[in-house]
Scaffold this active site. Structure first.
Site, short mmCIF file in Angstrom:
data_model
loop_
_atom_site.label_atom_id
_atom_site.label_comp_id
_atom_site.label_asym_id
_atom_site.label_seq_id
_atom_site.Cartn_x
_atom_site.Cartn_y
_atom_site.Cartn_z
N LYS A 240 0.84 -1.21 0.00
CA LYS A 240 0.00 0.00 0.00
C LYS A 240 0.88 1.25 0.00
CE LYS A 240 -0.19 -0.37 5.03
NZ LYS A 240 -0.96 -0.81 6.19
N ARG B 48 -10.36 -0.45 15.40
CA ARG B 48 -10.30 0.41 14.22
C ARG B 48 -11.31 -0.13 13.21
NH1 ARG B 48 -4.55 1.05 11.17
NH2 ARG B 48 -5.04 -1.09 10.60
N TYR C 229 16.13 30.10 7.77
CA TYR C 229 14.87 30.75 8.16
C TYR C 229 14.75 30.78 9.69
CZ TYR C 229 13.05 30.35 3.37
OH TYR C 229 12.84 30.47 2.02
N MET D 220 12.28 23.98 1.77
CA MET D 220 11.52 23.13 0.86
C MET D 220 12.43 22.33 -0.08
SD MET D 220 8.41 24.11 -1.76
CE MET D 220 7.50 25.06 -0.57
C1 LIG Z 1 -0.10 -1.76 6.84
C2 LIG Z 1 -0.69 -3.02 7.33
C3 LIG Z 1 0.10 -4.18 7.49
C4 LIG Z 1 1.60 -4.16 7.39
O1 LIG Z 1 2.13 -3.69 8.62
P1 LIG Z 1 3.70 -3.67 8.90
O2 LIG Z 1 3.82 -3.21 10.30
O3 LIG Z 1 4.28 -2.70 7.92
O4 LIG Z 1 4.18 -5.05 8.68
C5 LIG Z 1 -0.53 -5.35 7.81
N1 LIG Z 1 -1.87 -5.39 7.98
C6 LIG Z 1 -2.66 -4.31 7.87
C7 LIG Z 1 -4.12 -4.42 8.11
C8 LIG Z 1 -2.10 -3.08 7.55
O5 LIG Z 1 -2.88 -2.00 7.45
#
Ligand SMILES: *Cc1c(COP(=O)(O)O)cnc(C)c1O
Length: 360
Positions: free
Chosen positions: A34, A130, A256, A304
């Site tokens: 992802k 969640r 800055y 930036m």
């Molecule tokens: C992102 C995610 C993972 C991977 O988690 P890591 O800590 O990067 O191994 C696994 N399961 C779900 C549901 C996630 O959202």
């Protein structure tokens, strides 16, 4: 001279996968790609891993379609399920696997035509609160899925641990794992529990399928360890160059807000990377940048497109010399700790203007 480049070491991806297989030799691997493969470039990562893993996982439907467009034929799991009724025929056609975490998704499935049954994994809440069926919803959702002609049987079971990376909370973690297996008793389909920390720390979380994310990229899920400590190799090295070098006098104020004052006469390096590339503006002074084999400390606010380093009064560096911001030789875990975040966030935030390059 390179402006900013993220070098992706595909060999490291392969060796990390081999390491993961040695931790969970009985499990099938769902590679979590992802968010553009945690900023590493999803097409490169997926094509490299395709022969080595059993499936891929993403958060959202467009990410799954991107994998198919890149020629990935393996199962792709939608960790958040689907958001709209119109997504369902696409999921069916493409053979995606979807998490089902809410009864509203079952209602959607009932009212929507699909060209063929979909692959569904029931997502249960075991403690994160969640996504996922709560304790009093599990039985009913399971029954609805098992009686649906629009679902491939048997259905799978998926959940996510909330404290797998916190050894001091082992009781709460055990409770979550035990509850997962209690529910799993009634399932003959696939079970999928462990993420990176689950795979390493909790043998019981090494289910039929496991879902490594961060460790594939050679990065540690733990606050007190680096990927290298775990026997992994960092996949991304973020580098830039010194684009200017200037002498400054003791007492001169830099950047800055003039937040850094030269403690002595010194040579300042201007590195051609900034928060517009994904380097965090929140790093404090004295955060290391690797230049010509030594750690040069940042000095003043990150801009930036540029940042400052104190090269020291006797510096022999030249314009064009390489500056490694993280990766090989400088763990991203260290930069994340310096600015109070986790390495996941830093690698995810690589901006589109950064050149992506494969390590030769
Ligand atoms: C992102 C995610 C993972 C991977 O988690 P890591 O800590 O990067 O191994 C696994 N399961 C779900 C549901 C996630 O959202």
């Amino acid at each position: 001279m390179k402006s900013v480049t993220a070098v992706i070491n595909t060999q490291a991806l392969i060796s990390n996968i081999e390491k993961i297989k040695s931790w969970a030799p009985q499990s099938k691997i769902v590679a979590v790609v992802k968010a553009n493969a945690y900023g590493h470039g999803v097409i490169t990562v997926a094509q490299t891993l395709d022969p080595k893993v059993d499936a891929f996982a993403v958060a959202r439907l467009p990410e799954a379609l991107e994998l198919r467009a890149a020629g990935i034929q393996k199962p792709v799991i939608l960790l958040e399920g689907f958001l709209n009724d119109e997504d369902l025929p696409i999921i069916a056609e493409q053979g995606f696997y979807t998490a089902i975490h809410d009864e509203a998704q079952l209602d959607a499935l009932e009212r929507t035509q699909v060209p063929q049954p979909i692959h569904a994994w029931l997502k249960i809440d075991i403690g994160m609160h969640r996504l996922g069926a709560s304790r009093d919803e599990v039985a009913r959702m399971k029954e609805r899925l098992e009686h649906s002609a629009k679902v491939v049987q048997p259905i799978g079971l998926i959940s996510h641990l909330s404290v797998a990376d916190c050894p001091e909370q082992s009781d709460y973690n055990e409770e979550q794992i035990n509850y997962f297996f209690e529910v799993a008793q009634g399932f003959s389909g696939d079970l999928c529990l462990g993420n990176s920390a689950g795979i390493i720390s909790w043998p019981k979380a090494r289910t039929t399928y496991v879902r490594p994310g961060i460790i594939m990229y050679g990065i540690s899920p733990y606050a007190d360890k680096t990927g290298t400590d775990l026997g992994l190799t960092p996949v991304m090295t973020l580098k830039s160059s010194l684009i200017a070098i200037r002498k400054i006098k003791k007492g001169e104020r830099v950047g800055y807000g003039a937040t850094w004052t030269a403690p002595h006469d010194t040579i300042l390096g201007i590195v051609g990377a900034g928060y517009g590339d994904g380097y965090p503006r929140t790093v404090p002074n004295d955060t290391p940048v690797l230049i010509n084999g030594r750690m040069a400390p940042t000095a003043g606010r990150v801009c930036m497109d540029m940042l400052f380093v104190d090269l020291g009064p006797d510096a022999q560096d030249h314009i064009g010399d390489e500056a490694i911001l993280w990766g090989e030789g400088l763990p991203v875990e260290r930069i994340a700790a310096a600015c109070g975040t986790i390495p996941y966030e830093l690698v995810c935030r690589i901006m589109p203007r950064v050149n992506m390059e494969l390590k030769a």
